[in-house]
Structures are given as C-alpha cells and as structure tokens.
Design a protein around this motif. Structure first.
Motif, mmCIF file in Angstrom:
data_model
loop_
_atom_site.group_PDB
_atom_site.id
_atom_site.type_symbol
_atom_site.label_atom_id
_atom_site.label_comp_id
_atom_site.label_asym_id
_atom_site.label_seq_id
_atom_site.Cartn_x
_atom_site.Cartn_y
_atom_site.Cartn_z
ATOM 1 N N GLN A 1 2.792 4.564 -1.210
ATOM 2 C CA GLN A 1 2.452 5.561 -2.219
ATOM 3 C C GLN A 1 3.686 5.866 -3.079
ATOM 4 O O GLN A 1 4.752 6.189 -2.558
ATOM 5 C CB GLN A 1 1.949 6.859 -1.559
ATOM 6 N N THR B 1 -0.816 3.724 -5.709
ATOM 7 C CA THR B 1 -0.803 2.913 -4.499
ATOM 8 C C THR B 1 -0.313 1.532 -4.903
ATOM 9 O O THR B 1 -0.924 0.859 -5.744
ATOM 10 C CB THR B 1 -2.206 2.806 -3.883
ATOM 11 N N GLY C 1 0.793 -1.221 0.000
ATOM 12 C CA GLY C 1 0.000 0.000 0.000
ATOM 13 C C GLY C 1 0.822 1.266 0.000
ATOM 14 O O GLY C 1 0.275 2.362 0.202
#
Length: 379
Positions: free
Chosen positions: A45, A72, A43
């Motif tokens: 970024q 993501t 997850g």
C-alpha cells in the motif's frame, strides 16, 4: 476454507507493506523511503498525502510518479516500472525500487540579497552603487525533474541545500533586470512592486527548468550610499523650486551666517562688510529698480554721479524638452553646478540666430573648467 488457507491469508495480509512518509520538519523537501535492500512486496500500500508526491526510481532511472492518494502497487499502478523491469505477465514479490517522497507545499519567507553592490550608470549622477534584498516563495511543481536534476541520491534533501543555488540565480537575474530597466536612480526604491513582478517573470523559466515554481518574489528595499541619497534629495528639491527664489533664499542665509560671525573685531568687521555687499546684491535682485535708484543717490559731500548699472544678459535654456528662463549668467552657473543642465544643453540669448550647445558659447566655456589664457604678445 481450511485452516491452512486461513493461516496463509492472514500471513499474506501481515506481509503487505505500507509505504508512507509523515513529515515532522519544516525544511525537508525530499525524503527517501528506506526499505531493507529497497525491496517492496507485491500488493504493498502506497499512501501519498496532500502536499506530497511519490517518485519511484529504478536503477537510477525515473519510473512512476504518484500524486496524493492511496494505491495498491501492482503492474497496473506501475506501468513504467513494469516496462523497465520487463514484467509482461505481472511480477513476483518482492521487487526493488527506490521511493522518494517530495514535499510540494509552499516554502515561504526565503531570504535573498545582493552579496556585492551593483554598479549602475546614471545619466545625472554617473556611476552609482546600490544594494537590494527581499524574500521569495517557491514550491516543487515537477517532482520527477527535481529528483533527477537536483536531488540525485540524497536521502534527505532540505531547502537549505537548494537555497544557496536559488539565491545566486536570483542575484544574477536581478542585476541583469535592473540594468536593462534603465530607470533614473531615485526611482528604483519607488518602484519595487513593478520591479518585483518583472524580476519574477524573468526568473520563472530558469526555476521551471529544474522542476521548481517561483510563486512569489518581493524586493523589500533598494539601498544606496548616504552621500548619494543626500545628493538626490538636494537635486529633487532644487528641481521643484523656482531658481530665482532659491537664489534669494541662499543670499539671505549667507547674510544671516555673516551676521552670526563673532570671531573678534576683525572678524565682525569682515562679516559686516560681507553682509553689506550681499545685502546690496540681494536688494538688487529682489528689486532692480530700487537698486538703480539707490545707486543714483550721491554720497554726502561727494558730488559724483556713478555710471549706469550694466544690463545683465538674459539666457534661455532647454530642460526636458521645454524652454526655461530667462536667467542670468550666475543663475545659469548654478543650474550647471546642480546638473540641471550640462555642456550639451541648448542655450539662447538675444542676438543669437539659433539655439546653441552651452559648450560652444564662448562666454559660457568657463563653466567647463580647464580654460587657459592665450600667450602674451611677443612671448
């Protein structure tokens, strides 16, 4: 939601990584994003800014490539990496991968030049040497190929590291291109725009083969030795001038130089004598009829009539596929010395059935040098 769920949610947000690169330099092409043991959390970024491309490498293999945008990281955004790692049902945090940011903006005003003189064979001036220099601009158009073929594992790759390779490539291809162009030597400096475009077209495939696009290529200057420049300028002037007028001008300059010689009585007398002879010759060339009339006038108290002036043979010659002339043998010799004609040039005079190469005309063989007289009778 219970207190433990809130704590868990808060901690999960705190552990989400942000992967990005802010470039504060002017020369960095590739930057490797450093993580502890290359671990990236599920997850995370990924932020790729304009003028950048992000490349994921897994155990030395090219995986996923990301263009500008915010992502993501999960199995949907990492399809190739998921396949390489065998993630069939997602992956657990953390995972390992190397992330390289590639600078894709235009690198301008890069210098190039020939390290050594380039030797060319010109039809009129023989073997000549020239040098050239200029600038070029490039950018990375295939980040994955560039990482694999050029960068390797370099954590901070700058344009200095690639410039030497590119300049060598440019110099080699430039030499090949101008050699095949086969232009007259004086036209290289006058056609830099056309040569630049041709060289760029020739070099582009080799740049593309390693993921680089050659965006601009400029030849700023083509230089040659000063002696060759002077010879080219002189040839150009002679080529544009009327040969008869040039001969008269040279004769007038010789008279002027002789008159200016003030190196004593003997020197002055010699200068006057030379000037008198040259003046007679120039007068004969400028006005042959006047010369003949003057020659026909007897000197005072010497009632002797000189023989008639010999009639000079008139020659015609071929230059650039065009007939030129007529000229005298002396003028023909000047043309030969100035390389307007050569031993293979076609010559014709009255009485000849056909045009003939200069080297095959008996009275003109003296132009070629190396003539020797026949042996003496009885020797």
């Amino acid at each position: 939601m219970g207190i433990f769920d809130k704590i868990k949610e808060k901690l999960s947000h705190e552990f989400i990584d942000i992967i990005e690169w802010l470039d504060y330099t002017d020369d960095t092409i590739v930057h490797r994003f450093e993580r502890y043991q290359n671990e990236i959390k599920n997850g995370a970024q990924l932020i790729v800014r304009e003028g950048q491309t992000a490349v994921f490498i897994n155990e030395g293999q090219l995986a996923d490539v990301f263009k500008p945008g915010t992502y993501t990281l999960n199995t949907q955004n990492l399809p190739i990496l998921a396949t390489l790692k065998g993630w069939k049902y997602g992956f657990n945090s953390p995972f390992k991968a190397e992330v390289y940011f590639v600078n894709t903006h235009l690198f301008t005003d890069e210098k190039w030049g020939t390290k050594n003189p380039i030797t060319l064979n010109d039809d009129r001036f023989g073997l000549v040497e020239i040098r050239a220099f200029g600038t070029y601009a490039f950018k990375i158009n295939d980040a994955g190929k560039f990482i694999v073929d050029i960068v390797g594992t370099d954590a901070n790759f700058t344009n200095f590291e690639i410039n030497e390779h590119l300049k060598s490539l440019i110099s080699t291809r430039f030499t090949d291109t101008i050699g095949e162009a086969n232009l007259p030597i004086e036209l290289y400096a006058a056609n830099t725009t056309e040569l630049s475009e041709t060289c760029q077209d020739v070099m582009q495939p080799e740049f593309n083969s390693v993921g680089i696009s050659l965006e601009k290529f400029y030849i700023e200057n083509v230089s040659m030795p000063e002696e060759l420049k002077k010879e080219i300028f002189e040839y150009s002037r002679i080529d544009k001038l009327d040969l008869d007028k040039l001969t008269k001008f040279k004769t007038a300059k010789a008279i002027e130089a002789a008159a200016a010689n003030e190196g004593g009585t003997a020197g002055a007398g010699m200068g006057m004598g030379m000037g008198f002879v040259l003046a007679q010759q120039m007068g004969g060339m400028m006005n042959p009829m006047t010369g003949q009339q003057n020659a026909a006038v007897p000197q005072q108290n010497v009632p002797v009539t000189p023989p008639p002036m010999p009639i000079q043979v008139q020659y015609f010659y071929a230059s650039n596929g065009q007939q030129a002339g007529p000229v005298t043998m002396d003028q023909l010799k000047v043309l030969f010395a100035n390389r307007t004609i050569n031993k293979d040039s076609l010559i014709w005079k009255q009485g000849m059935a056909n045009w003939t190469a200069l080297k095959d005309i008996e009275e003109l063989k003296s132009f070629l040098g190396g003539n020797t007289p026949p042996p003496l009778p009885g020797a």
